[in-house]
Write an enzyme that holds these catalytic residues in place. Structure first.
Site: not given
Length: 499
Positions: A75, A150, A174
């Protein structure tokens, strides 16, 4: 090859069915073919192949560990030396870190090969991955739908088998919510289990890194490398190392019948997780999963988490307050975006931040600054912290009568792209089942358990499993038992076609 789990890929490398370089090339080809998903924002094939060659050299010497040569995506909230690290924001669009985040460094030290950096909601603020400065991510199961957020780039990458695993972060859900929306397995460890050093901060008392992969066994393998004390992170917990895979495939209690491996396991079902607002198709998938657990020998126990509905207002006081402080460092002076034209220093601050931050980040900075301002701190922030403690106490009361808690990870399946963009409150409400776990600092995970119905028949449903503090190994055991009895986690969307 891409349908294989990390464990299966490790066996393939050991049997010399493929090399780390061939594996990396295979996934890089898939990433390139699936660019329309927008799951990745940065790919550096030369860096990836150099790491793969080094891994092959280790394996040729008979060295290396259980993760050597296996690919992973990160990420883009984890800073990574040699790669741009943007946190999904124009503010950091060209930022290159001089060091690796601890999570990245540990996985690279374990021999893993970085495939690239995945897309995300800007500064991890969002539940749909539509808030990225680099464009929205599409759900590989239904490209008209969001992948969750997210960590939506990571969930989409793993679901589409563009990577066998990815890192994510979870502040209010998330990891768990995008894992649910994309039909993958993801775990948020106990707060402090995984170092936050080098993880671009959103809300420091909530942020926690974790793995996303096909299965619970894969997540256990990754967590073994990721977890551990880090003196560079003041919130890192100093605990003895443990093997998170040690209970996998084992009965819950010694002497259990092979057909009832989870006999003795008590599963708590919060009344508040099964009321109004839970979509019928999600409820049906969760009920079917719970029946499977009963077939494995577990007992379902009603519990109550009475302050669940307060988790949304509490979270949206605490998290924005911490974000407004953390993001004050992005001023156009030290690093990050700087406006091209400005007057005095104050004007430069204003224009750089106005240009660099997106609408959702600005909204949360304003909310956070307001609740921390003179005259409102006691009324909002302090009260929210008090209720946060009550929420944590509710969980401890529930755990007196159960071993794990289960329920949906989200009240609905993934919604259409753009469906909630005009109403941020509706987006916030989608995290109702995950926020309280984060506020309490507990470990939680999402496991694929089915699909929606009707028009949502291609959209996955995730079962949330919540454990008590430091109980990740037992949670993973419970998830693994379900995955040994079902194949939801093995389902693969047809994206990209023909690769």
């Amino acid at each position: 090859m891409h349908a294989k789990s990390l464990t299966e890929l490790r066996a393939a490398l050991a049997a010399k069915e493929c090399s780390a370089v061939e594996l990396a090339q295979h996934y890089l080809k898939r990433i390139d073919a699936a660019r329309d998903l927008n799951a990745f924002v940065h790919v550096e094939p030369e860096l990836t192949l150099a790491q793969a060659k080094a891994a092959d050299a280790e394996l040729a010497r008979g060295a290396g560990g259980p993760l050597t040569g296996l690919p992973i995506a990160h990420k883009d909230v984890f800073v990574t030396r040699g790669w741009r690290s943007t946190a999904g924001s124009k503010m950091l669009a060209n930022y290159e870190s001089p060091f690796d985040a601890t999570v990245v460094a540990r996985l690279q030290a374990a021999g893993m090969v970085t495939l690239g950096k995945t897309n995300m909601d800007e500064f991890a603020m969002g539940s749909s991955n539509e808030n990225s400065a680099f464009g929205a991510v599409k759900n590989p199961w239904d490209t008209n739908a969001v992948p969750g957020g997210s960590s939506g780039g990571s969930s989409a990458a793993v679901a589409a088998r563009l990577a066998p695993a990815a890192t994510g972060t979870d502040t209010g859900g998330s990891i768990r919510q995008p894992a649910s929306f994309a039909g993958v397995t993801g775990i948020k460890p106990t707060y402090g289990r995984v170092s936050r050093y080098g993880m671009i901060a959103f809300a420091s008392s909530l942020d926690q890194g974790g793995p996303m992969a096909q299965s619970a066994s894969d997540c256990a393998l990754l967590l073994n490398a990721m977890a551990g004390f880090d003196e560079r992170d003041s919130t890192s917990l100093e605990r003895d190392d443990e093997d998170f895979a040690r209970h996998l495939g084992q009965p819950w209690a010694p002497g259990n019948d092979a057909g009832k491996p989870l006999a003795g396991l008590r599963i708590g079902l919060p009344n508040e997780y099964f009321g109004d607002g839970l979509a019928d198709d999600v409820r049906a998938a969760i009920d079917a999963a719970l029946k499977q657990y009963e077939a494995l020998g577990a007992t379902l126990v009603p519990v109550s988490l009475p302050k669940t509905e307060l988790s949304i207002p509490v979270y949206y006081v605490i998290a924005p307050a911490e974000a407004s402080s953390n993001l004050s460092r992005f001023d156009g002076v030290r690093f990050g975006h700087r406006a091209a034209q400005y007057g005095d220093l104050l004007d430069m601050y204003k224009k750089s931040r106005a240009e660099g931050f997106g609408p959702e980040v600005k909204r949360r900075i304003l909310v956070g600054t307001y609740v921390l301002s003179h005259g409102y701190y006691d009324a909002y922030y302090l009260q929210a912290q008090k209720i946060r403690r009550i929420i944590a106490n509710d969980f401890q009361e529930a755990f007196k009568s159960c071993d794990v808690i289960m329920g949906p990870a989200s009240p609905t399946v993934a919604w259409d792209l753009g469906a909630k963009g005009d109403d941020p409150v509706q987006m916030y409400l989608a995290d109702i089942y995950t926020l309280s776990v984060s506020l309490a600092g507990l470990p939680g995970m999402s496991v694929p358990c089915g699909f929606g119905a009707g028009a949502n028949a291609k959209r996955p449903v995730g079962l949330q499993i919540i454990g008590n503090y430091f109980n990740e190994a037992r949670m993973l055991q419970v998830a693994d038992a379900f995955q040994r009895a079902t194949d939801w986690h093995k389902q693969v969307p047809q994206v990209p076609a023909g690769v």
